[in-house]
Design a protein around this motif. Sequence first.
Motif, PDB file in Angstrom:
ATOM      1  N   ALA A 131       0.832  -1.205   0.000  1.00 54.79           N
ATOM      2  CA  ALA A 131       0.000   0.000   0.000  1.00 54.79           C
ATOM      3  C   ALA A 131       0.869   1.258   0.000  1.00 54.79           C
ATOM      4  O   ALA A 131       0.568   2.238  -0.701  1.00 54.79           O
ATOM      5  CB  ALA A 131      -0.938   0.001   1.196  1.00 54.79           C
ATOM      6  N   ALA A 132       1.950   1.239   0.779  1.00 56.74           N
ATOM      7  CA  ALA A 132       2.851   2.396   0.826  1.00 56.74           C
ATOM      8  C   ALA A 132       3.533   2.610  -0.534  1.00 56.74           C
ATOM      9  O   ALA A 132       3.643   3.748  -1.005  1.00 56.74           O
ATOM     10  CB  ALA A 132       3.902   2.204   1.914  1.00 56.74           C
ATOM     11  N   LEU A 133       3.966   1.516  -1.165  1.00 56.45           N
ATOM     12  CA  LEU A 133       4.589   1.628  -2.487  1.00 56.45           C
ATOM     13  C   LEU A 133       3.592   2.126  -3.535  1.00 56.45           C
ATOM     14  O   LEU A 133       3.930   2.946  -4.392  1.00 56.45           O
ATOM     15  CB  LEU A 133       5.166   0.274  -2.915  1.00 56.45           C
ATOM     16  CG  LEU A 133       6.406  -0.202  -2.148  1.00 56.45           C
ATOM     17  CD1 LEU A 133       6.736  -1.638  -2.521  1.00 56.45           C
ATOM     18  CD2 LEU A 133       7.580   0.705  -2.422  1.00 56.45           C
ATOM     19  N   LYS A 134       2.340   1.649  -3.429  1.00 52.16           N
ATOM     20  CA  LYS A 134       1.313   2.071  -4.372  1.00 52.16           C
ATOM     21  C   LYS A 134       1.009   3.560  -4.211  1.00 52.16           C
ATOM     22  O   LYS A 134       0.873   4.288  -5.191  1.00 52.16           O
ATOM     23  CB  LYS A 134       0.033   1.257  -4.163  1.00 52.16           C
ATOM     24  CG  LYS A 134      -1.058   1.597  -5.144  1.00 52.16           C
ATOM     25  CD  LYS A 134      -2.287   0.747  -4.927  1.00 52.16           C
ATOM     26  CE  LYS A 134      -3.368   1.120  -5.928  1.00 52.16           C
ATOM     27  NZ  LYS A 134      -4.600   0.372  -5.724  1.00 52.16           N
ATOM     28  N   LYS A 135       0.921   4.020  -2.961  1.00 53.93           N
ATOM     29  CA  LYS A 135       0.641   5.442  -2.709  1.00 53.93           C
ATOM     30  C   LYS A 135       1.769   6.309  -3.254  1.00 53.93           C
ATOM     31  O   LYS A 135       1.518   7.328  -3.895  1.00 53.93           O
ATOM     32  CB  LYS A 135       0.460   5.686  -1.217  1.00 53.93           C
ATOM     33  CG  LYS A 135       0.297   7.151  -0.853  1.00 53.93           C
ATOM     34  CD  LYS A 135      -0.758   7.373   0.161  1.00 53.93           C
ATOM     35  CE  LYS A 135      -0.949   8.806   0.562  1.00 53.93           C
ATOM     36  NZ  LYS A 135      -1.041   9.768  -0.483  1.00 53.93           N
ATOM     37  N   ALA A 136       3.010   5.894  -3.021  1.00 52.31           N
ATOM     38  CA  ALA A 136       4.156   6.650  -3.534  1.00 52.31           C
ATOM     39  C   ALA A 136       4.133   6.698  -5.059  1.00 52.31           C
ATOM     40  O   ALA A 136       4.419   7.736  -5.668  1.00 52.31           O
ATOM     41  CB  ALA A 136       5.453   6.034  -3.043  1.00 52.31           C
ATOM     42  N   TYR A 137       3.769   5.581  -5.689  1.00 52.46           N
ATOM     43  CA  TYR A 137       3.687   5.523  -7.145  1.00 52.46           C
ATOM     44  C   TYR A 137       2.602   6.462  -7.663  1.00 52.46           C
ATOM     45  O   TYR A 137       2.816   7.227  -8.599  1.00 52.46           O
ATOM     46  CB  TYR A 137       3.399   4.084  -7.596  1.00 52.46           C
ATOM     47  CG  TYR A 137       3.055   3.957  -9.057  1.00 52.46           C
ATOM     48  CD1 TYR A 137       4.050   3.997 -10.026  1.00 52.46           C
ATOM     49  CD2 TYR A 137       1.746   3.801  -9.474  1.00 52.46           C
ATOM     50  CE1 TYR A 137       3.749   3.883 -11.362  1.00 52.46           C
ATOM     51  CE2 TYR A 137       1.425   3.690 -10.806  1.00 52.46           C
ATOM     52  CZ  TYR A 137       2.433   3.728 -11.754  1.00 52.46           C
ATOM     53  OH  TYR A 137       2.120   3.621 -13.082  1.00 52.46           O
ATOM     54  N   GLU A 138       1.416   6.391  -7.057  1.00 54.35           N
ATOM     55  CA  GLU A 138       0.305   7.230  -7.504  1.00 54.35           C
ATOM     56  C   GLU A 138       0.607   8.710  -7.302  1.00 54.35           C
ATOM     57  O   GLU A 138       0.219   9.545  -8.117  1.00 54.35           O
ATOM     58  CB  GLU A 138      -0.982   6.845  -6.778  1.00 54.35           C
ATOM     59  CG  GLU A 138      -1.531   5.506  -7.244  1.00 54.35           C
ATOM     60  CD  GLU A 138      -2.688   5.003  -6.412  1.00 54.35           C
ATOM     61  OE1 GLU A 138      -2.975   5.587  -5.337  1.00 54.35           O
ATOM     62  OE2 GLU A 138      -3.311   4.014  -6.826  1.00 54.35           O
ATOM     63  N   ASP A 139       1.303   9.051  -6.219  1.00 52.69           N
ATOM     64  CA  ASP A 139       1.662  10.444  -5.966  1.00 52.69           C
ATOM     65  C   ASP A 139       2.674  10.957  -6.985  1.00 52.69           C
ATOM     66  O   ASP A 139       2.708  12.145  -7.289  1.00 52.69           O
ATOM     67  CB  ASP A 139       2.221  10.615  -4.548  1.00 52.69           C
ATOM     68  CG  ASP A 139       1.148  10.418  -3.476  1.00 52.69           C
ATOM     69  OD1 ASP A 139      -0.054  10.442  -3.823  1.00 52.69           O
ATOM     70  OD2 ASP A 139       1.517  10.242  -2.300  1.00 52.69           O
ATOM     71  N   SER A 140       3.501  10.055  -7.516  1.00 49.48           N
ATOM     72  CA  SER A 140       4.526  10.475  -8.473  1.00 49.48           C
ATOM     73  C   SER A 140       3.980  10.621  -9.897  1.00 49.48           C
ATOM     74  O   SER A 140       4.637  11.207 -10.746  1.00 49.48           O
ATOM     75  CB  SER A 140       5.681   9.471  -8.484  1.00 49.48           C
ATOM     76  OG  SER A 140       5.274   8.260  -9.103  1.00 49.48           O
ATOM     77  N   GLN A 141       2.777  10.093 -10.149  1.00 45.07           N
ATOM     78  CA  GLN A 141       2.202  10.143 -11.488  1.00 45.07           C
ATOM     79  C   GLN A 141       1.453  11.454 -11.711  1.00 45.07           C
ATOM     80  O   GLN A 141       0.683  11.879 -10.850  1.00 45.07           O
ATOM     81  CB  GLN A 141       1.226   8.971 -11.703  1.00 45.07           C
ATOM     82  CG  GLN A 141       1.892   7.617 -11.635  1.00 45.07           C
ATOM     83  CD  GLN A 141       2.940   7.448 -12.699  1.00 45.07           C
ATOM     84  OE1 GLN A 141       2.686   7.649 -13.868  1.00 45.07           O
ATOM     85  NE2 GLN A 141       4.132   7.080 -12.289  1.00 45.07           N
ATOM     86  N   PRO A 142       1.662  12.106 -12.861  1.00 50.04           N
ATOM     87  CA  PRO A 142       0.901  13.325 -13.138  1.00 50.04           C
ATOM     88  C   PRO A 142      -0.557  12.964 -13.430  1.00 50.04           C
ATOM     89  O   PRO A 142      -0.837  11.875 -13.932  1.00 50.04           O
ATOM     90  CB  PRO A 142       1.576  13.890 -14.389  1.00 50.04           C
ATOM     91  CG  PRO A 142       2.196  12.714 -15.035  1.00 50.04           C
ATOM     92  CD  PRO A 142       2.574  11.765 -13.920  1.00 50.04           C
ATOM     93  N   PRO A 143      -1.483  13.851 -13.112  1.00 48.08           N
ATOM     94  CA  PRO A 143      -2.891  13.538 -13.393  1.00 48.08           C
ATOM     95  C   PRO A 143      -3.146  13.521 -14.901  1.00 48.08           C
ATOM     96  O   PRO A 143      -2.455  14.184 -15.669  1.00 48.08           O
ATOM     97  CB  PRO A 143      -3.646  14.688 -12.722  1.00 48.08           C
ATOM     98  CG  PRO A 143      -2.663  15.798 -12.647  1.00 48.08           C
ATOM     99  CD  PRO A 143      -1.312  15.149 -12.499  1.00 48.08           C
ATOM    100  N   ALA A 144      -4.120  12.743 -15.294  1.00 56.93           N
ATOM    101  CA  ALA A 144      -4.459  12.646 -16.715  1.00 56.93           C
ATOM    102  C   ALA A 144      -5.217  13.899 -17.140  1.00 56.93           C
ATOM    103  O   ALA A 144      -6.028  14.416 -16.380  1.00 56.93           O
ATOM    104  CB  ALA A 144      -5.319  11.418 -16.960  1.00 56.93           C
TER     105      ALA A 144
END
Length: 164
Positions: A131-144
């Motif tokens: 979950a922590a890795l997923k949150k970090a990944y999602e935070d690093s992605q620019p919004p569509a």
Amino acid sequence: NDKRAGIMKANPDFGVGDIGKKLGEMWKAASAADQKVYAKKADDAKKVQKKAMAEYITKHGEPPKKVWKTKKAPPAVKKPPGSYALFRKEMNKKMEKELKGKPVGERATMVAAKWKVLGAKEKKKFEDEAAALKKAYEDSQPPAPPKRALSSYLLFGNDKRAGI
């Protein structure tokens, strides 16, 4: 798409192309007043999309341009592993001697059996890490950027698909 089942039930021999042809015929046969209704809906959708795009640009800048396959794109950031993948990685390291020389399928079966008997507390450790890795990944992605508005013809087609 949500009415595709009804279309296929009414016309089981219709393919995607046949449905498109039928919609095209219906669009050409529609009166100017009917087409005007969909043109108005399309204009309204375009206004909403332009507003959403303007908000997106002020917050995030211009959306990235499409890159053709001839140009080499930078390597994409991989999605983070799930809890089972993290467990499997750890087990492969711990069971290295036990797994050595065994076929991949047998290795996977042994690790999966250990995962099945793993208690909720032990699984929670891997789930929290995932979950922590997923949150970090999602935070690093620019919004569509916002999606393009539908044309009057596409709005017409979405409404009329059930009648085909």
